[in-house]
Design a protein around this motif. Structure first.
Motif, PDB file in Angstrom:
ATOM      1  N   GLU A  44       0.695  -1.315  -0.038  1.00 24.58           N
ATOM      2  CA  GLU A  44      -0.020   0.153  -0.001  1.00 24.58           C
ATOM      3  C   GLU A  44       0.863   1.230   0.074  1.00 24.58           C
ATOM      4  O   GLU A  44       0.537   2.477  -0.633  1.00 24.58           O
ATOM      5  N   LEU A  45       1.876   1.408   0.721  1.00 28.45           N
ATOM      6  CA  LEU A  45       2.854   2.372   0.929  1.00 28.45           C
ATOM      7  C   LEU A  45       3.850   2.417   0.177  1.00 28.45           C
ATOM      8  O   LEU A  45       4.590   3.760   0.048  1.00 28.45           O
ATOM      9  N   ASP A  46       4.451   1.663  -0.449  1.00 31.83           N
ATOM     10  CA  ASP A  46       5.752   1.435  -1.269  1.00 31.83           C
ATOM     11  C   ASP A  46       5.995   2.630  -2.218  1.00 31.83           C
ATOM     12  O   ASP A  46       6.818   3.364  -2.395  1.00 31.83           O
ATOM     13  N   GLY A  47       4.701   2.806  -3.118  1.00 36.86           N
ATOM     14  CA  GLY A  47       4.614   3.672  -4.117  1.00 36.86           C
ATOM     15  C   GLY A  47       4.605   5.329  -3.580  1.00 36.86           C
ATOM     16  O   GLY A  47       4.456   6.119  -4.336  1.00 36.86           O
ATOM     17  N   LYS A  48       4.221   5.417  -2.274  1.00 38.69           N
ATOM     18  CA  LYS A  48       4.015   6.666  -1.697  1.00 38.69           C
ATOM     19  C   LYS A  48       5.224   7.024  -1.034  1.00 38.69           C
ATOM     20  O   LYS A  48       5.081   8.084  -0.265  1.00 38.69           O
ATOM     21  N   LEU A  49       6.265   6.185  -0.960  1.00 41.86           N
ATOM     22  CA  LEU A  49       7.447   6.986  -0.244  1.00 41.86           C
ATOM     23  C   LEU A  49       7.900   8.121  -0.811  1.00 41.86           C
ATOM     24  O   LEU A  49       7.844   8.455  -1.870  1.00 41.86           O
ATOM     25  N   PRO A  50       8.220   9.144   0.022  1.00 43.17           N
ATOM     26  CA  PRO A  50       8.992  10.531  -0.399  1.00 43.17           C
ATOM     27  C   PRO A  50      10.254  10.107  -1.505  1.00 43.17           C
ATOM     28  O   PRO A  50      10.813   8.982  -1.436  1.00 43.17           O
TER      29      PRO A  50
END
Length: 79
Positions: A44-50
């Motif tokens: 869920e969060l991998d593509g949303k990392l800075p």
């Protein structure tokens, strides 16, 4: 091989878990690292990392509750 030295923060039962099962937790390891039990939200969060953050294939993005981390704050060493 590392082993668990101590829990960081309060046990799940002190944070409201009736059974103490399946609850986030943080532990200090003998080599100075920390082990975290949390919910795996890598997909869920991998593509949303800075842009300046990344993870290796063997790393996971693990989420713990705000209360778990706040309760651990006093036990985390400054250095």
């Amino acid at each position: 091989m590392s082993h668990i030295i101590r829990r960081i923060g309060t046990p799940p039962s002190a944070r409201g878990s009736a059974t103490g099962a399946n609850c986030p937790d943080i532990f200090e390891l003998s080599d100075g690292r920390f082990a975290v039990i949390g919910t795996d939200l890598t997909e869920e969060l991998d593509g949303k990392l800075p842009g300046d953050a990344s993870r290796a294939d063997y790393e996971r993005i693990v989420v713990v509750t705000r209360k778990t981390l706040i309760d651990a704050k006093a036990d985390i060493p400054d250095a």
